[in-house]
Design a protein around this motif. Structure first.
Motif: not given
Length: 325
Positions: A9-15
């Protein structure tokens, strides 16, 4: 590992914007009326915790370990970084990141416990930048704990000296790890803790509490053999319990010609027997499937027997014990 990263689970974000995205995550949650910390102080974060998923980890296993980390966070609010390395032959060069957060209400309205997860997927080509990225993800001035899970090649741990040398505790599970991990040259052996040992806490307590009622000399006088009889699925537990028993008995005095042995049976039992040449006896016999045990002892004052409930610690409780005790 891409499948694992995608399944968690989680929201993909820029590193490059992980911390900013975490702050925004809580703001959005609060705006929707969900449980969120009122401020950074409200998170009450206690530790940094890195869960490193090795190449032997399946998608289902990764989801299970992720949930264990969430359950642990209900005990100890934490910043968790989940490392999902891509196979060495993966041609990728970029890291990917996800963020995830949960808040749990404690016993009182003001007792809110929150955890923050950062998931990092990285190819071998980006391995050299991992320490730098970790330093950004971890919370400064909080202790760091490192959980090594299902490494396919234990020697690969040498590539993570940053974590091995900085962590307060390094955790692994010898029941599922490659046997090579037992002989790995840890740079700080005193920091390494086996989750099997932690899971056995109720068993160790039930044995230790009874034996502590006898004089140390009586426990080793006439002792000739110590035998562990273990079920087929309890190999690691039998090994760890025998090592613990040997260490505790050695603390009682000099052990002369005592044979320590393990035997295997086809059930879910775990048994510890002391054999003496002076009529004394001791036996702890547990059925971990039925969650009960029987302790029998005779050290010269007549035979006594005690039936007790016993079980292994739950995974999140074992994590807590291995980390802090």
């Amino acid at each position: 590992m891409a499948a694992i990263f995608n399944a968690l689970p989680g929201i993909e974000v820029p590193v490059g914007s992980i911390n900013k995205s975490l702050a925004q995550l809580w703001e959005d949650t609060a705006a929707k009326g969900g449980p969120a910390p009122a401020s950074d102080d409200g998170k009450a974060t206690q530790v940094n915790f890195v869960l490193h998923l090795g190449f032997k980890t399946t998608v289902e296993d990764a989801v299970e370990q992720f949930q264990i980390a969430v359950d642990f966070s209900k005990r100890s609010p934490c910043r968790v970084v989940v490392l999902c390395p891509l196979p060495i032959d993966d041609p990728g060069t970029e890291m990917r990141a996800k963020i995830y957060g949960e808040c749990h209400l404690g016993k009182t309205k003001g007792d809110t416990r929150c955890c923050e997860f950062v998931l990092l997927s990285y190819p071998f080509a980006a391995r050299q930048y991992l320490e730098s990225q970790l330093s950004v993800c971890l919370i400064t001035d909080l202790p760091l704990y490192y959980w090594v899970h299902r490494f396919a090649a234990v020697h690969r741990l040498n590539d993570y000296q940053y974590l091995l040398r900085r962590s307060e505790r390094i955790l692994f599970d010898s029941a599922i790890a490659d046997a090579e991990i037992l002989s790995f040259a840890w740079p700080r052996p005193g920091a390494v803790h086996d989750l099997v040992y932690a899971r056995l806490l109720p068993v160790r307590q039930s044995i230790g509490q009874l034996l502590s009622g006898y004089e140390a000399a009586a426990l080793i006088s006439g002792l000739r053999a110590v035998t562990i009889t273990q079920g087929e699925t309890l190999t690691a537990e039998g090994r760890v319990l025998l090592d613990w028993t040997r260490e505790r008995l050695a603390g009682c005095g000099t052990l002369q010609n005592v044979v320590f042995d393990r035997q295997v049976v086809a059930d879910s039992s775990l048994r510890l027997d002391f054999k003496y040449d002076n009529g004394h006896s001791f036996s702890w016999h547990g059925d971990l499937a039925r969650k009960n045990a029987c302790i029998e002892a005779d050290f010269g004052a007549g035979r006594s027997a005690l039936h007790i409930a016993v079980n292994l610690l739950t995974p999140d409780a074992a994590l807590s014990d291995a980390m802090f005790f």
